[in-house]
Design a protein around this motif. Structure first.
Motif, PDB file in Angstrom:
ATOM      1  N   TYR A  32       0.869  -1.176   0.000  1.00 38.73           N
ATOM      2  CA  TYR A  32       0.000   0.000   0.000  1.00 38.73           C
ATOM      3  C   TYR A  32       0.902   1.220   0.000  1.00 38.73           C
ATOM      4  O   TYR A  32       1.905   1.245   0.707  1.00 38.73           O
ATOM      5  CB  TYR A  32      -0.901  -0.012   1.241  1.00 38.73           C
ATOM      6  CG  TYR A  32      -1.932   1.076   1.264  1.00 38.73           C
ATOM      7  CD1 TYR A  32      -1.693   2.298   1.893  1.00 38.73           C
ATOM      8  CD2 TYR A  32      -3.168   0.899   0.645  1.00 38.73           C
ATOM      9  CE1 TYR A  32      -2.634   3.298   1.905  1.00 38.73           C
ATOM     10  CE2 TYR A  32      -4.117   1.902   0.650  1.00 38.73           C
ATOM     11  CZ  TYR A  32      -3.838   3.103   1.293  1.00 38.73           C
ATOM     12  OH  TYR A  32      -4.787   4.092   1.297  1.00 38.73           O
ATOM     13  N   TYR A  33       0.520   2.237  -0.791  1.00 39.62           N
ATOM     14  CA  TYR A  33       1.393   3.400  -0.951  1.00 39.62           C
ATOM     15  C   TYR A  33       0.638   4.699  -0.742  1.00 39.62           C
ATOM     16  O   TYR A  33      -0.555   4.803  -1.040  1.00 39.62           O
ATOM     17  CB  TYR A  33       2.006   3.405  -2.351  1.00 39.62           C
ATOM     18  CG  TYR A  33       2.835   2.187  -2.651  1.00 39.62           C
ATOM     19  CD1 TYR A  33       2.280   1.099  -3.306  1.00 39.62           C
ATOM     20  CD2 TYR A  33       4.177   2.123  -2.270  1.00 39.62           C
ATOM     21  CE1 TYR A  33       3.036  -0.033  -3.566  1.00 39.62           C
ATOM     22  CE2 TYR A  33       4.943   1.003  -2.531  1.00 39.62           C
ATOM     23  CZ  TYR A  33       4.359  -0.069  -3.182  1.00 39.62           C
ATOM     24  OH  TYR A  33       5.117  -1.189  -3.431  1.00 39.62           O
ATOM     25  N   ALA A  34       1.363   5.683  -0.276  1.00 38.08           N
ATOM     26  CA  ALA A  34       0.804   7.021  -0.217  1.00 38.08           C
ATOM     27  C   ALA A  34       0.607   7.536  -1.635  1.00 38.08           C
ATOM     28  O   ALA A  34       1.365   7.185  -2.550  1.00 38.08           O
ATOM     29  CB  ALA A  34       1.756   7.943   0.546  1.00 38.08           C
ATOM     30  N   ASP A  35      -0.393   8.363  -1.825  1.00 38.89           N
ATOM     31  CA  ASP A  35      -0.684   8.889  -3.154  1.00 38.89           C
ATOM     32  C   ASP A  35       0.522   9.614  -3.749  1.00 38.89           C
ATOM     33  O   ASP A  35       0.748   9.568  -4.954  1.00 38.89           O
ATOM     34  CB  ASP A  35      -1.873   9.847  -3.091  1.00 38.89           C
ATOM     35  CG  ASP A  35      -3.189   9.120  -2.870  1.00 38.89           C
ATOM     36  OD1 ASP A  35      -4.167   9.790  -2.487  1.00 38.89           O
ATOM     37  OD2 ASP A  35      -3.241   7.895  -3.071  1.00 38.89           O
ATOM     38  N   ALA A  36       1.306  10.259  -2.892  1.00 42.36           N
ATOM     39  CA  ALA A  36       2.428  11.056  -3.376  1.00 42.36           C
ATOM     40  C   ALA A  36       3.516  10.216  -4.057  1.00 42.36           C
ATOM     41  O   ALA A  36       4.311  10.751  -4.837  1.00 42.36           O
ATOM     42  CB  ALA A  36       3.040  11.848  -2.224  1.00 42.36           C
TER      43      ALA A  36
END
Length: 123
Positions: free
Chosen positions: A58-62
């Protein structure tokens, strides 16, 4: 578990770096792992997550689409591959561990932290 992040450095915008988080003292195969970053005067920011066996990330949008987290439990190491780096990615990057329990986005939810590694992206 002791964690140590390394692999940071100075890179030009558009370049790549791979950070490693090496664990010692205990196997991390039962731990979910997170990557965070922090710049002076700002709160620690979630970057990404990988579950205990690498089946879920899972990743941050940035950073989505540019950063990839992977792990090699046999080597007791987690990686953060950073591509298409931008100046705003400049920060100290930290890895953190939590006994496997699902995606966690807050630093306060991780009991184990490594020392950070500085990433500087020049424009």
């Amino acid at each position: 578990v002791q964690l140590q992040a390394f692999g940071g450095g100075l890179v030009q915008a558009g370049g790549s770096l791979r950070l490693s988080c090496a664990a010692s003292g205990r196997a991390i195969s039962n731990y979910d792992m997170g990557w965070f970053r922090q710049t002076p005067g700002k709160e620690r920011e979630f970057v990404g997550f990988i579950d205990w066996n690498g089946s879920s990330t899972y990743y941050a949008d940035a950073v989505k689409g540019r950063f990839t987290i992977s792990r090699d439990n046999a080597k007791n190491t987690v990686y953060l591959q950073m591509n298409s780096l931008k100046p705003e990615d400049t920060a100290v990057y930290y890895c953190a561990a939590n006994p496997a329990s699902g995606v966690l986005l807050k630093g306060a939810d991780y009991p184990l932290w490594g020392q950070g590694t500085q990433v500087t992206v020049s424009s």
